[in-house]
Design a protein around this motif. Structure first.
Motif, mmCIF file in Angstrom:
data_model
loop_
_atom_site.group_PDB
_atom_site.id
_atom_site.type_symbol
_atom_site.label_atom_id
_atom_site.label_comp_id
_atom_site.label_asym_id
_atom_site.label_seq_id
_atom_site.Cartn_x
_atom_site.Cartn_y
_atom_site.Cartn_z
ATOM 1 N N THR A 129 12.067 -12.577 11.506
ATOM 2 C CA THR A 129 12.532 -11.200 11.593
ATOM 3 C C THR A 129 12.755 -10.848 13.060
ATOM 4 O O THR A 129 12.288 -11.538 13.958
ATOM 5 C CB THR A 129 11.507 -10.205 11.012
ATOM 6 N N LEU B 178 11.597 -8.469 -2.299
ATOM 7 C CA LEU B 178 10.950 -8.302 -1.005
ATOM 8 C C LEU B 178 11.998 -7.896 0.014
ATOM 9 O O LEU B 178 13.053 -8.521 0.118
ATOM 10 C CB LEU B 178 10.291 -9.618 -0.578
ATOM 11 N N CYS C 71 2.842 -9.957 6.810
ATOM 12 C CA CYS C 71 3.800 -9.629 7.860
ATOM 13 C C CYS C 71 3.145 -9.767 9.228
ATOM 14 O O CYS C 71 2.126 -9.114 9.504
ATOM 15 C CB CYS C 71 4.321 -8.205 7.656
ATOM 16 N N PHE D 57 12.528 -6.659 4.187
ATOM 17 C CA PHE D 57 11.950 -6.579 5.521
ATOM 18 C C PHE D 57 13.085 -6.616 6.541
ATOM 19 O O PHE D 57 14.229 -6.922 6.190
ATOM 20 C CB PHE D 57 10.968 -7.734 5.761
ATOM 21 N N LYS E 158 1.274 -7.266 1.483
ATOM 22 C CA LYS E 158 1.751 -6.752 0.208
ATOM 23 C C LYS E 158 1.352 -7.736 -0.888
ATOM 24 O O LYS E 158 1.391 -8.950 -0.687
ATOM 25 C CB LYS E 158 3.275 -6.562 0.211
ATOM 26 N N ILE F 4 7.539 -13.359 8.373
ATOM 27 C CA ILE F 4 7.070 -12.946 7.049
ATOM 28 C C ILE F 4 6.666 -14.206 6.298
ATOM 29 O O ILE F 4 7.472 -15.132 6.126
ATOM 30 C CB ILE F 4 8.159 -12.195 6.262
ATOM 31 N N CYS G 96 7.661 -3.933 5.745
ATOM 32 C CA CYS G 96 8.052 -4.778 4.618
ATOM 33 C C CYS G 96 7.695 -4.036 3.351
ATOM 34 O O CYS G 96 6.817 -3.169 3.344
ATOM 35 C CB CYS G 96 7.397 -6.158 4.650
ATOM 36 N N ASN H 204 8.962 -6.860 14.952
ATOM 37 C CA ASN H 204 8.595 -5.882 13.922
ATOM 38 C C ASN H 204 7.157 -5.412 14.139
ATOM 39 O O ASN H 204 6.262 -5.709 13.345
ATOM 40 C CB ASN H 204 8.772 -6.536 12.542
#
Length: 384
Positions: A142, A157, A120, A159, A111, A125, A150, A145
């Protein structure tokens, strides 16, 4: 291991296969990556603006930075153009690599904002300052994932957290970083499957792997703002997207259904409700809000239930769906009924050779017959 395999099952085709699709921050443009490069299109009208073909490999992730000449690229397909553990910031004006970031595992999503680069991985992250060279700002853990969930909007942000069903919110503004502003939302009991941020970064929509309930929370206070019901049977939510004003939310599921929810302050009068919603002491199912209009998309399509599509908005009243498997984009208009068309009737006709007009309205238990979804056009991507 290449995680960005071609989405098109027709391996014998000589044409390059689509690997990914994503909209820019304003949804005014979108980019597609394929086995030999990437293209950039205007959303409305759907016109190709950029075509970049590579002789030495494909692009499995492409992320635009507004309408600038910078894009984030990750290799993909049978012969990736770049390593799948490396993020390339591509300067399309100079037609070369501006920046690169390398990691120890495959990159699942990227992103961009004008000041940040977010990467990600499966359980991490990474946040970087968008500079030359990039400066690492933070790393967040996280839960596993694999979908690379995200979302980044207006320095917010979001996630998955470190527990299933939780969302983690980080303020990436300078003030937020100085105060280390991090919030946790207990959004679902099951693992989060899909999420989206509103354009102003004020609200986050999420769905779990169960796929029956969609919840919208305030990013600032973490308070629950809306709870919508997609259906009663289990489904995979493939894409969520807020409209330009954030007053509507589009949802696409593997049931080949497109739902539109009213997320405005007056949504209670627009979204459908069960006829028994006002009866006291009944289960929450009967009191839930349902989409104010929906359409079933699967009558003339094959093989898309598993692979799914990507949703965006051409305007507040027009949803676009990109189907990577078929290399096709469709437009669905939200129309107010004139009272002359009975619900459930399918109307067919030609539109300049681009496809057929089909009215597919699904009326809820509450009998809201004010709106309908019409597929007003579709087109194939060139050479894909």
């Amino acid at each position: 291991m290449n995680l960005h395999q071609p989405l098109n099952a027709y391996a014998h085709s000589k044409r390059p296969r689509l690997l990914c699709a994503s909209f820019n921050q304003e949804q005014e443009c979108f980019a597609i990556g394929h086995e030999h490069g990437f293209h950039v299109y205007n959303t409305d009208p759907t016109e190709r603006r950029v075509k970049r073909d590579f002789v030495d490999g494909g692009i499995g992730i492409v992320e635009m930075l507004h309408r600038t000449n910078y894009l984030a690229l990750v290799g993909g397909g049978p012969t990736p153009k770049f390593p799948i553990n490396k993020v390339i910031i591509w300067d399309d004006l100079k037609n070369n690599v501006a920046l690169s970031l390398e990691f120890l595992s495959s990159v699942l999503a990227v992103k961009l904002s004008r000041t940040r680069i977010v990467i990600c991985l499966k359980t991490k992250i990474y946040v970087y300052i968008f500079s030359s060279p990039p400066v690492r700002l933070a790393v967040y853990d996280t839960v596993e994932n694999p979908l690379g969930l995200c979302a980044l909007s207006n320095n917010k942000l979001v996630f998955p957290g470190i527990q299933d069903g939780h969302l983690q919110i980080v303020d990436l503004s300078q003030q937020g970083q100085e105060r280390n502003l991090i919030s946790i939302i207990k959004a679902h009991r099951a693992k989060v499957k899909c999420l989206a941020l509103s354009h102003d970064g004020a609200h986050v929509a999420s769905a779990s792997e169960t796929g029956t309930i969609i919840r919208i929370h305030s990013v600032e206070t973490t308070a629950l703002m809306h709870e919508f019901r997609r259906g009663i049977d289990r489904a995979t939510i493939q894409s969520l997207s807020f409209s330009p004003t954030s007053n509507r939310l589009a949802l696409l599921s593997d049931k080949d259904t497109l739902h539109i929810f009213d997320t405005s302050p007056l949504s209670a009068s627009s979204n459908r409700r069960h006829v028994l919603s006002k009866v006291p002491l009944l289960p929450r199912y009967f009191s839930g809000e349902w989409s104010f209009v929906q359409a079933r998309l699967g009558d003339d399509r094959t093989g898309r239930g598993t692979l799914g599509g990507v949703i965006g908005w051409a305007s507040e009243d027009c949803v676009v769906v990109i189907w990577p498997t078929e290399g096709k984009i469709e437009r669905y208009a939200i129309k107010e009924k004139d009272g002359s068309t009975p619900s459930g009737i399918v109307i067919q006709g030609n539109i300049n050779g681009n496809g057929s007009v089909r009215t597919i309205g699904t009326i809820g238990d509450a009998g809201n017959e004010k709106w309908e979804l019409i597929r007003d056009s579709w087109r194939k991507f060139e050479d894909i």
